[in-house]
Write an enzyme that holds these catalytic residues in place. Sequence first.
Site, PDB file in Angstrom:
ATOM      1  N   ARG A  61     -12.911  -7.562   5.636  1.00 23.63           N
ATOM      2  CA  ARG A  61     -12.895  -6.381   6.499  1.00 23.63           C
ATOM      3  C   ARG A  61     -14.269  -5.727   6.521  1.00 23.63           C
ATOM      4  O   ARG A  61     -14.612  -5.024   7.458  1.00 23.63           O
ATOM      5  CB  ARG A  61     -11.827  -5.393   6.006  1.00 23.63           C
ATOM      6  CG  ARG A  61     -10.405  -5.886   6.223  1.00 23.63           C
ATOM      7  CD  ARG A  61      -9.418  -5.040   5.466  1.00 23.63           C
ATOM      8  NE  ARG A  61      -9.649  -5.106   4.026  1.00 23.63           N
ATOM      9  CZ  ARG A  61      -9.081  -4.323   3.127  1.00 23.63           C
ATOM     10  NH1 ARG A  61      -8.234  -3.403   3.527  1.00 23.63           N
ATOM     11  NH2 ARG A  61      -9.351  -4.454   1.853  1.00 23.63           N
ATOM     12  N   LEU A  98      -4.112 -13.072   1.893  1.00 27.63           N
ATOM     13  CA  LEU A  98      -4.028 -11.633   2.148  1.00 27.63           C
ATOM     14  C   LEU A  98      -2.839 -11.052   1.367  1.00 27.63           C
ATOM     15  O   LEU A  98      -1.986 -11.805   0.877  1.00 27.63           O
ATOM     16  CB  LEU A  98      -3.827 -11.399   3.653  1.00 27.63           C
ATOM     17  CG  LEU A  98      -5.008 -11.808   4.537  1.00 27.63           C
ATOM     18  CD1 LEU A  98      -4.633 -11.715   6.016  1.00 27.63           C
ATOM     19  CD2 LEU A  98      -6.231 -10.942   4.243  1.00 27.63           C
ATOM     20  N   HIS A 103       0.989 -11.555   5.519  1.00 23.90           N
ATOM     21  CA  HIS A 103       1.094 -13.016   5.673  1.00 23.90           C
ATOM     22  C   HIS A 103       1.708 -13.406   7.011  1.00 23.90           C
ATOM     23  O   HIS A 103       1.217 -14.295   7.706  1.00 23.90           O
ATOM     24  CB  HIS A 103       1.958 -13.606   4.546  1.00 23.90           C
ATOM     25  CG  HIS A 103       1.281 -13.592   3.202  1.00 23.90           C
ATOM     26  ND1 HIS A 103       1.876 -14.108   2.069  1.00 23.90           N
ATOM     27  CD2 HIS A 103       0.069 -13.131   2.799  1.00 23.90           C
ATOM     28  CE1 HIS A 103       1.061 -13.965   1.030  1.00 23.90           C
ATOM     29  NE2 HIS A 103      -0.038 -13.365   1.455  1.00 23.90           N
ATOM     30  N   LYS A 121       1.622 -17.554  -1.453  1.00 23.80           N
ATOM     31  CA  LYS A 121       2.995 -17.194  -1.807  1.00 23.80           C
ATOM     32  C   LYS A 121       3.076 -15.706  -2.081  1.00 23.80           C
ATOM     33  O   LYS A 121       2.068 -15.146  -2.520  1.00 23.80           O
ATOM     34  CB  LYS A 121       3.493 -17.998  -3.011  1.00 23.80           C
ATOM     35  CG  LYS A 121       2.540 -18.138  -4.211  1.00 23.80           C
ATOM     36  CD  LYS A 121       2.010 -16.949  -4.920  1.00 23.80           C
ATOM     37  CE  LYS A 121       2.948 -15.963  -5.522  1.00 23.80           C
ATOM     38  NZ  LYS A 121       2.221 -14.815  -6.168  1.00 23.80           N
ATOM     39  N   ARG A 191      -0.133  -5.571  -5.551  1.00 22.85           N
ATOM     40  CA  ARG A 191       1.226  -5.895  -6.005  1.00 22.85           C
ATOM     41  C   ARG A 191       2.089  -4.658  -6.216  1.00 22.85           C
ATOM     42  O   ARG A 191       3.300  -4.760  -6.404  1.00 22.85           O
ATOM     43  CB  ARG A 191       1.152  -6.710  -7.306  1.00 22.85           C
ATOM     44  CG  ARG A 191       0.596  -8.113  -7.097  1.00 22.85           C
ATOM     45  CD  ARG A 191       0.023  -8.676  -8.371  1.00 22.85           C
ATOM     46  NE  ARG A 191      -0.592  -9.969  -8.183  1.00 22.85           N
ATOM     47  CZ  ARG A 191      -1.806 -10.169  -7.648  1.00 22.85           C
ATOM     48  NH1 ARG A 191      -2.517  -9.142  -7.217  1.00 22.85           N
ATOM     49  NH2 ARG A 191      -2.305 -11.377  -7.524  1.00 22.85           N
ATOM     50  N   ASP A 203       5.813 -11.036  -6.171  1.00 20.06           N
ATOM     51  CA  ASP A 203       4.660 -11.725  -6.751  1.00 20.06           C
ATOM     52  C   ASP A 203       5.072 -12.843  -7.710  1.00 20.06           C
ATOM     53  O   ASP A 203       4.673 -14.003  -7.542  1.00 20.06           O
ATOM     54  CB  ASP A 203       3.795 -10.703  -7.493  1.00 20.06           C
ATOM     55  CG  ASP A 203       2.486 -11.305  -7.937  1.00 20.06           C
ATOM     56  OD1 ASP A 203       1.815 -11.919  -7.103  1.00 20.06           O
ATOM     57  OD2 ASP A 203       2.147 -11.185  -9.130  1.00 20.06           O
TER      58      ASP A 203
END
Length: 415
Positions: A61, A98, A103, A121, A191, A203
């Site tokens: 970004r 990301l 996702h 994942k 997370r 996670d």
Amino acid sequence: MAGLFDMAKRNWQIRNPPGVVTKTAEPLRFGILGAADIAPNALISPAKTHPDVVVYAVAARDRGKAQSYAQKHGITEAKATYQDVLDDPMIDCVYIPLPNGLHFEWALRALQAGKHVLLEKPSVNNTEEAKMLFHHKLLSAPKAPVLLEAAHYLFHPAWTKFMTLITPSEVESAKAVIWVPMWQLSTDDIRYRYDLGGGALMDLGAYTASALVHIFGAVAEECEECVTEPGSFDARCDRLYRAKYIFPGGGRGEMEGDLSAPLDRLSPDIHVSHRSVSVSPDVAGVQIPEGHEMYRTRKVKFGTFVQPAYMHSITVDDSYELRLIGDTSGIVKSWTERQTIKAYTFRDTGAEQAGEPYWTTYRYMLEQFVDEVRGKTVKQWVTAEDSMNTARMLDMAYTRSGLGLRKTSEYRLKA
Ligand SMILES: NC(=O)C1=CN([C@@H]2O[C@H](COP(=O)(O)OP(=O)(O)OC[C@H]3O[C@@H](n4cnc5c(N)ncnc54)[C@H](OP(=O)(O)O)[C@@H]3O)[C@@H](O)[C@H]2O)C=CC1
Ligand SMILES: O=C1OC[C@@H](O)[C@H](O)[C@H]1O
């Protein structure tokens, strides 16, 4: 002693792979969306030993961040936006590390741009997103791009070996646990951010839930209990979970994860117990007197199932009973056998498949991803159904916990 030496050598070679790899004339060019912490382990290092892969671009970004990341990791181009990666015709494949909540959107955008996608994942926030993504018509069009959820541990030979020791229809109970040490994550890590798809179930549950589905050979029928403890940043994000499931046929599955675990809990492991089943004497390599039958109860433990390349151990404990046929009460003889198994390459599993002891789960996964993109036969894969099953398991746990599902993205592709 030899084991310690092998471990030291393997761990050194994971960081310093031997030999020089010559790249193909037209290697697959990868772009990374986000200057993420995981990308060096998950893609940048594995790409160095893959002759058909070059990490060509990274976007962040903040352009300056992308530039310093590109310089540090020897990446050719630094892009100012994620969309710039998707718009670059030089790029064949996109790796998406990301935050979870992004996702779905970026996987769809990348697929629409015709890029093959390696998606971190958990692939998506919930089952609704999973259905929209994995059933998207972009994936069934002629010459459709490849989409793979990066459930990397499933690609390591140790997992393949472990699964040969499990009989899903005979599993009575299984428990998968995984911990992150307390110093690893800041309290405002992605997370712990609900808006970004945070939570320990998202996670770490992505590992434990997918492992249980493979072990039972089915998605659970029900999550009967899910206890969570919140992170301090946002009470909607679990820091810890303990979930119990019931699988078809009555098998019981448990999973636990903690994003801030005490120091004595560092090895993610799985315990599986099978019910007692009648087995042929050949299975145990013994001869038995006429009129007798043998029963076996098998327990399997897989230590360090998520990062087995560094070190792992698979222990099989078989308890045998010799009985007179038709007499369920009398045990004529009983004995136990233990095997300890390791598999760092497919040679260790008896299969002919590429790999070196220092290949990580990510390197084994990259091999299969490239083979799929190149139209070769793949040996291990995470199917769309696998990804949807993981999402179903996580949804069941979040619903049972009372925390509720992670929110569905509002992003939709324009027709
Ligand atoms: N396979 C594995 O072993 C692992 C997988 N993961 C998965 O990878 C993903 C990323 O994890 P990790 O590398 O630890 O995370 P990081 O926080 O290091 O990376 C996330 C990236 O997302 C970008 N980003 C975009 N929008 C936001 C936002 N609003 N807030 C914060 N970051 C944003 C940032 O990119 P920018 O550079 O543009 O600022 C950042 O680099 C997760 O899905 C996680 O589950 C994580 C660890 C291990
Ligand atoms: O995927 C992961 O694996 C290991 C953990 O350290 C981390 O939190 C997670 O994202």
